[in-house]
Write a protein that holds these residues in place. Structure first.
Motif, PDB file in Angstrom:
ATOM      1  N   LEU A 123      18.743   8.745  22.029  1.00 39.45           N
ATOM      2  CA  LEU A 123      19.935   9.413  21.514  1.00 39.45           C
ATOM      3  C   LEU A 123      20.917   8.411  20.894  1.00 39.45           C
ATOM      4  N   GLU A 124      20.996   7.236  21.452  1.00 42.04           N
ATOM      5  CA  GLU A 124      21.839   6.198  20.844  1.00 42.04           C
ATOM      6  C   GLU A 124      21.327   5.837  19.453  1.00 42.04           C
ATOM      7  N   GLU A 125      20.016   5.814  19.297  1.00 40.62           N
ATOM      8  CA  GLU A 125      19.427   5.561  17.986  1.00 40.62           C
ATOM      9  C   GLU A 125      19.801   6.660  16.996  1.00 40.62           C
ATOM     10  N   LEU A 126      19.788   7.915  17.474  1.00 44.05           N
ATOM     11  CA  LEU A 126      20.159   9.022  16.600  1.00 44.05           C
ATOM     12  C   LEU A 126      21.637   8.961  16.233  1.00 44.05           C
ATOM     13  N   ASN A 127      22.475   8.587  17.190  1.00 38.42           N
ATOM     14  CA  ASN A 127      23.906   8.444  16.880  1.00 38.42           C
ATOM     15  C   ASN A 127      24.128   7.387  15.798  1.00 38.42           C
ATOM     16  N   THR A 128      23.353   6.322  15.864  1.00 32.52           N
ATOM     17  CA  THR A 128      23.525   5.230  14.896  1.00 32.52           C
ATOM     18  C   THR A 128      22.920   5.563  13.537  1.00 32.52           C
ATOM     19  N   LYS A 129      21.654   5.992  13.532  1.00 23.73           N
ATOM     20  CA  LYS A 129      20.934   6.139  12.276  1.00 23.73           C
ATOM     21  C   LYS A 129      21.094   7.512  11.624  1.00 23.73           C
ATOM     22  N   LEU A 130      21.317   8.534  12.446  1.00 27.16           N
ATOM     23  CA  LEU A 130      21.428   9.890  11.898  1.00 27.16           C
ATOM     24  C   LEU A 130      22.876  10.309  11.688  1.00 27.16           C
ATOM     25  N   LEU A 131      23.748   9.930  12.637  1.00 26.83           N
ATOM     26  CA  LEU A 131      25.148  10.334  12.548  1.00 26.83           C
ATOM     27  C   LEU A 131      26.052   9.173  12.135  1.00 26.83           C
ATOM     28  N   GLY A 132      25.448   8.056  11.746  1.00 23.57           N
ATOM     29  CA  GLY A 132      26.235   6.889  11.383  1.00 23.57           C
ATOM     30  C   GLY A 132      26.945   6.998  10.045  1.00 23.57           C
ATOM     31  N   GLY A 133      26.624   8.039   9.279  1.00 25.67           N
ATOM     32  CA  GLY A 133      27.388   8.268   8.059  1.00 25.67           C
ATOM     33  C   GLY A 133      26.634   8.155   6.764  1.00 25.67           C
ATOM     34  N   ASP A 134      25.375   7.661   6.772  1.00 28.36           N
ATOM     35  CA  ASP A 134      24.688   7.470   5.496  1.00 28.36           C
ATOM     36  C   ASP A 134      23.277   8.054   5.489  1.00 28.36           C
ATOM     37  N   HIS A 135      22.982   8.959   6.426  1.00 24.59           N
ATOM     38  CA  HIS A 135      21.657   9.576   6.425  1.00 24.59           C
ATOM     39  C   HIS A 135      21.671  10.773   5.471  1.00 24.59           C
ATOM     40  N   PRO A 136      20.663  10.914   4.627  1.00 26.55           N
ATOM     41  CA  PRO A 136      20.671  11.992   3.631  1.00 26.55           C
ATOM     42  C   PRO A 136      20.587  13.397   4.218  1.00 26.55           C
TER      43      PRO A 136
END
Length: 414
Positions: A123-136
């Motif tokens: 979930l930390e990975e998802l917060n960073t890579k998915l909700l970090g602001g630049d995922h399409p």
């Protein structure tokens, strides 16, 4: 008065061929439950109104005396309360399972009971890579309002923080499916629908791409464990507004459970919670520890409620033998010490019932009545000699709707 409530989650079932035509409750060795039935009365209560899902969230709310038509807003907000998350008027909580989906089949709604440590890292990975602001998959302004919040094992949350200009896109009309009701079934037609569903589906699909590359899943696969293929989002809702149990009944309670849903209901109802070491919310839970903690709590609280998830988990796995074993453990290590503590008192009462039926055959929760047994001071005994589904139905004592049962238990039936 002292009140004891024991909830063997999902223990109600149907006759099974593998058990010689008996239900797991009839096949289990439960002498103390039968003794309580002999000393008191049995009956049935329906905690799963047909207009609501047959889930623990609605059923346990009913069991504790709250009408879901008035108070239910969704499952996830209740679980959020368990972790101390405060939801504002424009916020929303969404339940987040880590699941194993293969070829569009829900192979395991728990990702093989993934550890809390592994779940947190994913979930930390998802917060960073998915909700970090630049995922399409999701607009940056929307992503900034969302956060995955780790819970216990596969049971986690997604929180949306809104305001007057950006209210939650998820509404009571947002339709989602509980993953535990999809075991071994195709999920193709069970993705979220309605308001905000495009966001939920986008997050679910994007999570699969990110999690497939994570070292944790590589390690799980190498170890022969099921991988967590993606998140499954469901049970969304805003903050509930329940009156406390003390406000309604003038009684202070405590909850003993290993499941966030029950922790959350306790928090909302104004109850304290006791955490028992080794309580897992699974078949390997610390039954004896729960029983001992409950007996000790009787000295301090008006109501002691013990919830045990094990029978429900056995049903979801289709394991009737494990369900029978769990019920025997509950009887020996939880029911027996509590009955010994209250049976000779003239100021105590005990109640045992599951929240809803969970059938081993279908591996699902289902609507319908569940058996209950109550005994103690102020409870007039009937002719029952056993606690099971058949005896309870034959008694003629019925509570429908189920939220009316709590008044009767607290007042007695003399």
């Amino acid at each position: 008065m002292k009140y004891v409530i024991i909830i063997p989650d999902g223990c109600a079932d149907e006759p099974l061929e593998s058990l010689g035509g008996k239900t797991p409750l009839q096949a289990a060795n439960v002498p103390t439950m039968d003794a309580i039935a002999t000393a008191g009365c049995v009956g049935v209560t329906d905690n799963t109104p047909i207009d609501f899902p047959a889930g623990s969230e609605v059923a346990n709310m009913c069991l504790l005396g709250y009408d879901p038509n008035e108070f239910f807003t969704g499952r996830a907000p209740i679980e959020a309360a368990a972790t101390g998350i405060q939801l504002g008027p424009h916020d929303c909580a969404i339940r987040c399972n880590l699941v194993t989906v293969e070829d569009q089949i829900m192979v395991d709604f728990t990702a093989s009971h993934i550890s809390t440590e592994d779940a947190t890292a994913l979930l930390e990975e998802l917060n960073t890579k998915l909700l970090g602001g630049d995922h399409p998959a999701i607009a940056p302004d929307l992503a900034a309002r969302l956060k995955f919040v780790p819970g216990v094992s596969y049971r986690n949350l997604l929180i949306y923080r809104g305001d007057t200009e950006h209210p939650s896109p998820f509404t009571p009309s947002t339709r989602t499916s509980a993953p535990h009701d999809l075991t071994d079934l195709s999920v193709t037609d069970d993705f979220p629908r309605g308001p905000g569903s495009d966001v939920l589906v986008a997050l679910m699909n994007a999570s699969a791409e990110i999690m497939a590359k994570h070292p944790i899943n590589a390690a799980r696969s190498a170890a022969g464990k099921k991988v967590a293929t993606n998140v499954w989002l469901w049970g969304s809702g805003g903050a509930p507004g329940l009156p406390t149990f003390n406000e309604r009944y003038g009684l202070q309670g405590v909850m003993i459970t290993a499941v966030d849903l029950l922790r959350g209901l306790a928090a909302i109802a104004g109850w304290d919670r006791i955490e028992v070491e080794g309580a897992t919310g699974y078949l390997d839970t610390n039954y004896a520890g729960k029983g001992a903690a409950a007996v000790e709590a009787l000295e301090k609280y008006d109501i002691v409620c013990v919830h045990i998830e094990a029978p429900d988990e056995a049903s979801h796995e289709g394991r009737a033998d494990a369900k029978v074993e769990a019920l025997g453990q509950i009887d020996e290590h939880i029911v027996a010490p509590l009955w010994n503590a209250v049976r000779d008192r003239d100021d105590a009462r005990i109640l045992i019932l599951p929240d809803h039926p969970t059938f081993c055959r279908t591996k699902k929760h289902t609507h319908g009545p569940v058996p209950l047994v109550m005994a103690g001071h102020g409870v007039k005994a009937d002719d029952a000699k056993a606690y099971d589904e058949t005896t309870a139905v034959a008694s003629g004592l019925t509570f429908d709707p189920g939220w009316t049962m709590m008044d009767r238990f607290l007042k007695g039936n003399d």
